[in-house]
Design a protein around this motif. Structure first.
Motif, PDB file in Angstrom:
ATOM      1  N   LYS A   1       0.852  -1.189   0.000  1.00  0.00           N
ATOM      2  CA  LYS A   1       0.000   0.000   0.000  1.00  0.00           C
ATOM      3  C   LYS A   1       0.889   1.241   0.000  1.00  0.00           C
ATOM      4  CE  LYS A   1      -3.564  -2.641   0.448  1.00  0.00           C
ATOM      5  NZ  LYS A   1      -3.948  -3.240  -0.804  1.00  0.00           N
ATOM      6  N   PHE A   2       0.526   2.219  -0.823  1.00  0.00           N
ATOM      7  CA  PHE A   2       1.293   3.459  -0.926  1.00  0.00           C
ATOM      8  C   PHE A   2       0.537   4.613  -0.304  1.00  0.00           C
ATOM      9  CE2 PHE A   2       3.433   1.058  -4.211  1.00  0.00           C
ATOM     10  CZ  PHE A   2       4.755   1.438  -4.009  1.00  0.00           C
ATOM     11  N   GLY A   3       1.305   5.558   0.194  1.00  0.00           N
ATOM     12  CA  GLY A   3       0.720   6.772   0.734  1.00  0.00           C
ATOM     13  C   GLY A   3       1.804   7.811   0.944  1.00  0.00           C
ATOM     14  N   LEU A   4       1.374   9.008   1.286  1.00  0.00           N
ATOM     15  CA  LEU A   4       2.321  10.049   1.651  1.00  0.00           C
ATOM     16  C   LEU A   4       2.784   9.764   3.073  1.00  0.00           C
ATOM     17  CD1 LEU A   4       0.467  13.140   0.158  1.00  0.00           C
ATOM     18  CD2 LEU A   4       2.372  11.852  -0.823  1.00  0.00           C
ATOM     19  N   PRO A   5       4.011  10.122   3.404  1.00  0.00           N
ATOM     20  CA  PRO A   5       4.519   9.782   4.733  1.00  0.00           C
ATOM     21  C   PRO A   5       3.899  10.642   5.833  1.00  0.00           C
ATOM     22  CG  PRO A   5       6.140  11.073   3.538  1.00  0.00           C
ATOM     23  CD  PRO A   5       5.011  10.795   2.585  1.00  0.00           C
TER      24      PRO A   5
ATOM     25  N   ALA B   1      17.295  16.119   5.279  1.00  0.00           N
ATOM     26  CA  ALA B   1      17.207  16.118   3.811  1.00  0.00           C
ATOM     27  C   ALA B   1      15.817  15.676   3.352  1.00  0.00           C
ATOM     28  CB  ALA B   1      18.281  15.215   3.217  1.00  0.00           C
ATOM     29  N   LEU B   2      15.289  14.642   3.980  1.00  0.00           N
ATOM     30  CA  LEU B   2      13.996  14.105   3.569  1.00  0.00           C
ATOM     31  C   LEU B   2      12.834  15.030   3.911  1.00  0.00           C
ATOM     32  CD1 LEU B   2      14.669  10.415   4.573  1.00  0.00           C
ATOM     33  CD2 LEU B   2      14.173  11.218   2.259  1.00  0.00           C
ATOM     34  N   THR B   3      12.973  15.807   4.970  1.00  0.00           N
ATOM     35  CA  THR B   3      11.908  16.736   5.343  1.00  0.00           C
ATOM     36  C   THR B   3      11.648  17.724   4.210  1.00  0.00           C
ATOM     37  OG1 THR B   3      12.376  16.458   7.689  1.00  0.00           O
ATOM     38  CG2 THR B   3      11.207  18.454   7.056  1.00  0.00           C
ATOM     39  N   GLN B   4      12.705  18.130   3.517  1.00  0.00           N
ATOM     40  CA  GLN B   4      12.542  19.047   2.378  1.00  0.00           C
ATOM     41  C   GLN B   4      11.862  18.355   1.193  1.00  0.00           C
ATOM     42  OE1 GLN B   4      16.592  20.291   1.782  1.00  0.00           O
ATOM     43  NE2 GLN B   4      16.426  21.926   3.283  1.00  0.00           N
ATOM     44  N   LEU B   5      11.986  17.030   1.139  1.00  0.00           N
ATOM     45  CA  LEU B   5      11.417  16.268   0.018  1.00  0.00           C
ATOM     46  C   LEU B   5      10.060  15.649   0.357  1.00  0.00           C
ATOM     47  CD1 LEU B   5      14.664  14.376  -1.058  1.00  0.00           C
ATOM     48  CD2 LEU B   5      13.592  16.305  -2.237  1.00  0.00           C
ATOM     49  N   LYS B   6       9.568  15.848   1.574  1.00  0.00           N
ATOM     50  CA  LYS B   6       8.368  15.153   2.048  1.00  0.00           C
ATOM     51  C   LYS B   6       7.198  15.178   1.063  1.00  0.00           C
ATOM     52  CE  LYS B   6       5.396  14.571   6.052  1.00  0.00           C
ATOM     53  NZ  LYS B   6       5.042  15.041   7.400  1.00  0.00           N
ATOM     54  N   PRO B   7       6.908  16.302   0.397  1.00  0.00           N
ATOM     55  CA  PRO B   7       5.763  16.282  -0.532  1.00  0.00           C
ATOM     56  C   PRO B   7       5.940  15.332  -1.716  1.00  0.00           C
ATOM     57  CG  PRO B   7       6.476  18.543  -0.073  1.00  0.00           C
ATOM     58  CD  PRO B   7       7.511  17.632   0.501  1.00  0.00           C
ATOM     59  N   PHE B   8       7.164  14.898  -1.975  1.00  0.00           N
ATOM     60  CA  PHE B   8       7.438  14.058  -3.144  1.00  0.00           C
ATOM     61  C   PHE B   8       7.673  12.592  -2.789  1.00  0.00           C
ATOM     62  CE2 PHE B   8       9.349  18.325  -3.706  1.00  0.00           C
ATOM     63  CZ  PHE B   8       8.430  18.819  -4.622  1.00  0.00           C
ATOM     64  N   ILE B   9       7.602  12.260  -1.499  1.00  0.00           N
ATOM     65  CA  ILE B   9       7.898  10.903  -1.038  1.00  0.00           C
ATOM     66  C   ILE B   9       6.620  10.074  -1.030  1.00  0.00           C
ATOM     67  CG2 ILE B   9       8.711   9.496   0.907  1.00  0.00           C
ATOM     68  CD1 ILE B   9      10.457  11.904   1.746  1.00  0.00           C
ATOM     69  N   HIS B  10       6.732   8.870  -1.564  1.00  0.00           N
ATOM     70  CA  HIS B  10       5.647   7.888  -1.517  1.00  0.00           C
ATOM     71  C   HIS B  10       6.186   6.703  -0.717  1.00  0.00           C
ATOM     72  CE1 HIS B  10       3.440   9.792  -4.954  1.00  0.00           C
ATOM     73  NE2 HIS B  10       4.656  10.253  -5.154  1.00  0.00           N
ATOM     74  N   VAL B  11       5.567   6.421   0.434  1.00  0.00           N
ATOM     75  CA  VAL B  11       6.033   5.305   1.242  1.00  0.00           C
ATOM     76  C   VAL B  11       5.255   4.049   0.883  1.00  0.00           C
ATOM     77  CG1 VAL B  11       6.874   6.697   3.176  1.00  0.00           C
ATOM     78  CG2 VAL B  11       4.519   5.889   3.197  1.00  0.00           C
ATOM     79  N   ALA B  12       5.964   2.937   0.917  1.00  0.00           N
ATOM     80  CA  ALA B  12       5.361   1.631   0.650  1.00  0.00           C
ATOM     81  C   ALA B  12       5.260   0.881   1.964  1.00  0.00           C
ATOM     82  CB  ALA B  12       6.229   0.843  -0.332  1.00  0.00           C
TER      83      ALA B  12
ATOM     84  N   VAL C   1       8.256  -0.551   4.148  1.00  0.00           N
ATOM     85  CA  VAL C   1       9.206  -1.480   3.514  1.00  0.00           C
ATOM     86  C   VAL C   1      10.053  -0.801   2.436  1.00  0.00           C
ATOM     87  CG1 VAL C   1       7.880  -3.563   4.046  1.00  0.00           C
ATOM     88  CG2 VAL C   1       7.421  -2.318   1.911  1.00  0.00           C
ATOM     89  N   GLY C   2       9.742   0.451   2.126  1.00  0.00           N
ATOM     90  CA  GLY C   2      10.510   1.180   1.130  1.00  0.00           C
ATOM     91  C   GLY C   2       9.849   2.498   0.817  1.00  0.00           C
ATOM     92  N   TYR C   3      10.533   3.257  -0.018  1.00  0.00           N
ATOM     93  CA  TYR C   3       9.953   4.520  -0.461  1.00  0.00           C
ATOM     94  C   TYR C   3      10.546   4.910  -1.804  1.00  0.00           C
ATOM     95  CZ  TYR C   3      14.151   7.189   0.901  1.00  0.00           C
ATOM     96  OH  TYR C   3      15.426   7.688   0.998  1.00  0.00           O
TER      97      TYR C   3
END
Length: 178
Positions: A32-36, A67-78, A85-87
């Motif tokens: 399942k995917f979603g925003l973090p 670093a990831l906080t700046q990218l949060k809108p573009f991250i899709h977590v699995a 389990v990944g992103y």
């Protein structure tokens, strides 16, 4: 003024260990995917800091989180069985004009070579299409032969060799049509 009573913090039990041996046959349907969420970001940062190339660079969990906080809108977590389990990180714009930019695909080490990378890539392609892009591009270290092979197998071609601004090392700029 009305005051609302707030419950004291509730201690959260650690997530159960993922049963790697009992993975479902159809991972595509199970992941399942979603925003973090804010809670997910810690797990995403741990995953990044423990993966290459960040691990060999000595990046800490705190560095990764910043670093990831700046990218949060573009991250899709699995998530699989409610566990991260990944992103994959996909931005609307990158080094190739008009192409979406696949910044990262990161899979939990114990789940590598089980098809999860393909599922994450499919999510990235979907995200790029949702951004109305017709092409997706990425940069990869040419010495990372498993990644280069993976991307070539998935239809990416090398369009240029570029120098990384961060490391000064050569990177392959690869792209593919959507």
């Amino acid at each position: 003024m009305t005051m609302k009573q707030v419950d004291a913090g509730v201690e959260v039990a650690p997530a159960p260990i993922l049963d790697v041996a009992g993975l479902p046959n159809d991972l595509m349907a199970a992941v399942k995917f979603g925003l973090p969420t804010d809670e997910d970001m810690t797990a995403v940062a741990d995953l990044r800091a423990g993966s290459e190339p960040w691990k060999s660079r000595g990046e800490t969990q705190e560095d990764s989180l910043k670093a990831l906080t700046q990218l949060k809108p573009f991250i899709h977590v699995a998530k699989l069985q409610s566990q991260l389990v990944g992103y994959v990180t996909v931005e609307r714009d990158g080094p190739v004009p008009g192409a979406a930019y696949l910044r990262n695909i990161v899979v939990k080490p114990e789940l590598r070579r089980k098809g999860l990378g393909n599922i994450l890539l499919e999510q990235a392609l979907k995200a790029a299409r949702d951004m109305y892009r017709k092409t997706i591009a990425l940069r990869v270290d040419p010495s990372n032969s498993p990644a280069v092979s993976f991307y070539r197998k998935e239809g990416f071609t090398t369009v240029a060799t570029v120098v990384s601004k961060k490391s000064g090392k050569l990177r392959l700029l690869m792209s593919r049509e959507l």
